[in-house]
Design a protein around this motif. Structure first.
Motif, PDB file in Angstrom:
ATOM      1  N   VAL A  16     -96.163  15.196-150.372  1.00 47.66           N
ATOM      2  CA  VAL A  16     -95.358  16.227-150.886  1.00 47.66           C
ATOM      3  C   VAL A  16     -95.238  15.723-152.311  1.00 47.66           C
ATOM      4  CG1 VAL A  16     -92.992  16.903-150.822  1.00 47.66           C
ATOM      5  CG2 VAL A  16     -94.270  16.861-148.734  1.00 47.66           C
ATOM      6  N   ALA A  35     -88.269  24.240-159.289  1.00 45.00           N
ATOM      7  CA  ALA A  35     -87.922  25.360-158.374  1.00 45.00           C
ATOM      8  C   ALA A  35     -87.462  24.912-156.973  1.00 45.00           C
ATOM      9  CB  ALA A  35     -88.905  26.417-158.423  1.00 45.00           C
ATOM     10  N   GLU A 163     -78.881  18.037-156.955  1.00 43.81           N
ATOM     11  CA  GLU A 163     -78.073  19.567-157.033  1.00 43.81           C
ATOM     12  C   GLU A 163     -76.888  19.406-157.060  1.00 43.81           C
ATOM     13  OE1 GLU A 163     -79.814  22.478-157.110  1.00 43.81           O
ATOM     14  OE2 GLU A 163     -82.012  22.122-156.141  1.00 43.81           O
TER      15      GLU A 163
HETATM   16  P1  ATP Z   1     -84.940  22.244-152.645  1.00 44.29           P
HETATM   17  O1  ATP Z   1     -84.207  22.615-154.023  1.00 44.29           O
HETATM   18  O2  ATP Z   1     -84.948  23.804-151.930  1.00 44.29           O
HETATM   19  O3  ATP Z   1     -84.192  21.136-151.784  1.00 44.29           O
HETATM   20  P2  ATP Z   1     -86.841  20.474-153.577  1.00 44.29           P
HETATM   21  O4  ATP Z   1     -87.252  20.505-155.002  1.00 44.29           O
HETATM   22  O5  ATP Z   1     -85.564  19.442-153.418  1.00 44.29           O
HETATM   23  O6  ATP Z   1     -86.109  21.814-153.253  1.00 44.29           O
HETATM   24  P3  ATP Z   1     -87.880  19.289-151.245  1.00 44.29           P
HETATM   25  O7  ATP Z   1     -87.044  19.342-150.412  1.00 44.29           O
HETATM   26  O8  ATP Z   1     -88.167  17.872-152.067  1.00 44.29           O
HETATM   27  O9  ATP Z   1     -87.806  20.188-152.592  1.00 44.29           O
HETATM   28  O10 ATP Z   1     -89.149  19.694-150.702  1.00 44.29           O
HETATM   29  C1  ATP Z   1     -90.631  19.763-151.051  1.00 44.29           C
HETATM   30  C2  ATP Z   1     -91.624  19.839-150.022  1.00 44.29           C
HETATM   31  O11 ATP Z   1     -91.263  19.067-148.830  1.00 44.29           O
HETATM   32  C3  ATP Z   1     -91.345  21.234-149.492  1.00 44.29           C
HETATM   33  O12 ATP Z   1     -92.658  21.709-149.174  1.00 44.29           O
HETATM   34  C4  ATP Z   1     -90.660  21.163-148.157  1.00 44.29           C
HETATM   35  O13 ATP Z   1     -91.159  22.112-147.319  1.00 44.29           O
HETATM   36  C5  ATP Z   1     -91.289  19.797-147.812  1.00 44.29           C
HETATM   37  N1  ATP Z   1     -90.227  19.061-146.785  1.00 44.29           N
HETATM   38  C6  ATP Z   1     -89.058  18.739-147.434  1.00 44.29           C
HETATM   39  N2  ATP Z   1     -88.285  18.143-146.389  1.00 44.29           N
HETATM   40  C7  ATP Z   1     -89.267  18.007-145.331  1.00 44.29           C
HETATM   41  C8  ATP Z   1     -89.105  17.379-143.891  1.00 44.29           C
HETATM   42  N3  ATP Z   1     -88.054  16.625-143.499  1.00 44.29           N
HETATM   43  N4  ATP Z   1     -90.343  17.308-143.271  1.00 44.29           N
HETATM   44  C9  ATP Z   1     -91.407  18.002-143.750  1.00 44.29           C
HETATM   45  N5  ATP Z   1     -91.571  18.349-144.787  1.00 44.29           N
HETATM   46  C10 ATP Z   1     -90.255  18.451-145.824  1.00 44.29           C
END
Ligand code: ATP
Length: 237
Positions: A16, A35, A163
């Motif tokens: 990721v 985003a 956030e």
């Molecule tokens: P948001 O503002 O929506 O929280 P973000 O930038 O913080 O977005 P992350 O939550 O870090 O993004 O997610 C990054 C990627 O990791 C995404 O594709 C998400 O689907 C995946 N992901 C996040 N948490 C998990 C989890 N617990 N298990 C599997 N995949 C995950």
């Protein structure tokens, strides 16, 4: 103060985070913009020790912390205010703050605990007024203040916020960011993950842009505000 070098992280499937590298200078407000789903929370969780990096190094003041437990990372002065605040809703405001300082109480650092509590209640007078109230009855903005206050109770040197503006009215967000700048002026280092680039770049000293788990540029807040790709993707220009 904090340096990530080629950090990769995954939840068991594909990576990721891919080769994420950036630095947070001491005494700065640094932001991580991106985003939905860009990987901001994953970066913050990895830094906080809630997710083990698959590869790469994370150094706090030169010391590798990538394999430490979440508790050991807090003990080294790096604390996360999680996305969605996660205050303990049935407990009172005071109890939530005490939970944040439990490590100090356990180590019998009572004077430091009292100093931190006084500092938090001065910073957020509304928490002082509502000390005996259940945290779940607070407004969203007050819960965010409580989540920050709870983190400050553990004497951090680097505060990470995931956030902090989420779901809050613009005036409340402005208030929270003013407090974060004040903390920076008091000597704290801050790393803020935010979707709200406009508000964040007003308070940040520098930042990085995360896209699909990779760093796509970075610079001073002024440089990022002027960067056409940032303007287009995050500032609605
Ligand atoms: P948001 O503002 O929506 O929280 P973000 O930038 O913080 O977005 P992350 O939550 O870090 O993004 O997610 C990054 C990627 O990791 C995404 O594709 C998400 O689907 C995946 N992901 C996040 N948490 C998990 C989890 N617990 N298990 C599997 N995949 C995950």
């Amino acid at each position: 103060m904090l340096e990530l070098s080629q950090v990769c992280a995954s939840y068991g499937g594909p990576d990721v985070l891919e080769d994420v590298s950036f630095r947070v200078p001491q005494g700065a407000v640094c932001c991580l913009l991106g985003a939905n789903g860009a990987g901001k929370s994953t970066t913050m969780r990895t830094l906080a020790g809630l997710l083990r990096p698959v590869r790469g190094s994370i150094r706090l003041e030169g010391e590798e912390i990538g394999s430490l437990t979440a508790e050991a990372i807090v003990a080294r002065g790096m604390v996360l205010v999680p996305e969605g605040r996660r205050v303990f809703t049935p407990l009172t405001v005071r109890d939530n703050l005490e939970m944040g300082g439990y490590r100090l109480l356990r180590a019998r650092r009572h004077a430091e605990f009292r100093r931190n509590l006084e500092h938090v209640l001065t910073l957020f007078p509304r928490l002082a007024e509502r000390a005996g109230q259940a945290a779940g009855t607070l407004s969203g903005g007050e819960q965010q203040m409580l989540a920050i206050g709870r983190a400050l109770m553990s004497s951090p040197r680097l505060l990470m916020l995931d956030e902090p503006s989420m779901g809050l009215a613009p005036l409340v967000v402005a208030d929270i960011f003013a407090t974060l700048r004040r903390l920076r002026d008091e000597g704290l280092t801050l790393l803020i993950a935010e979707q709200n680039a406009r508000v964040t770049l007003r308070s940040a000293d520098l930042g990085y842009v995360l896209q699909e788990g990779r760093i796509h540029g970075g610079g001073s807040a002024a440089e990022l505000r002027e960067d056409p790709s940032v303007q287009e993707a995050y500032l609605g220009v």
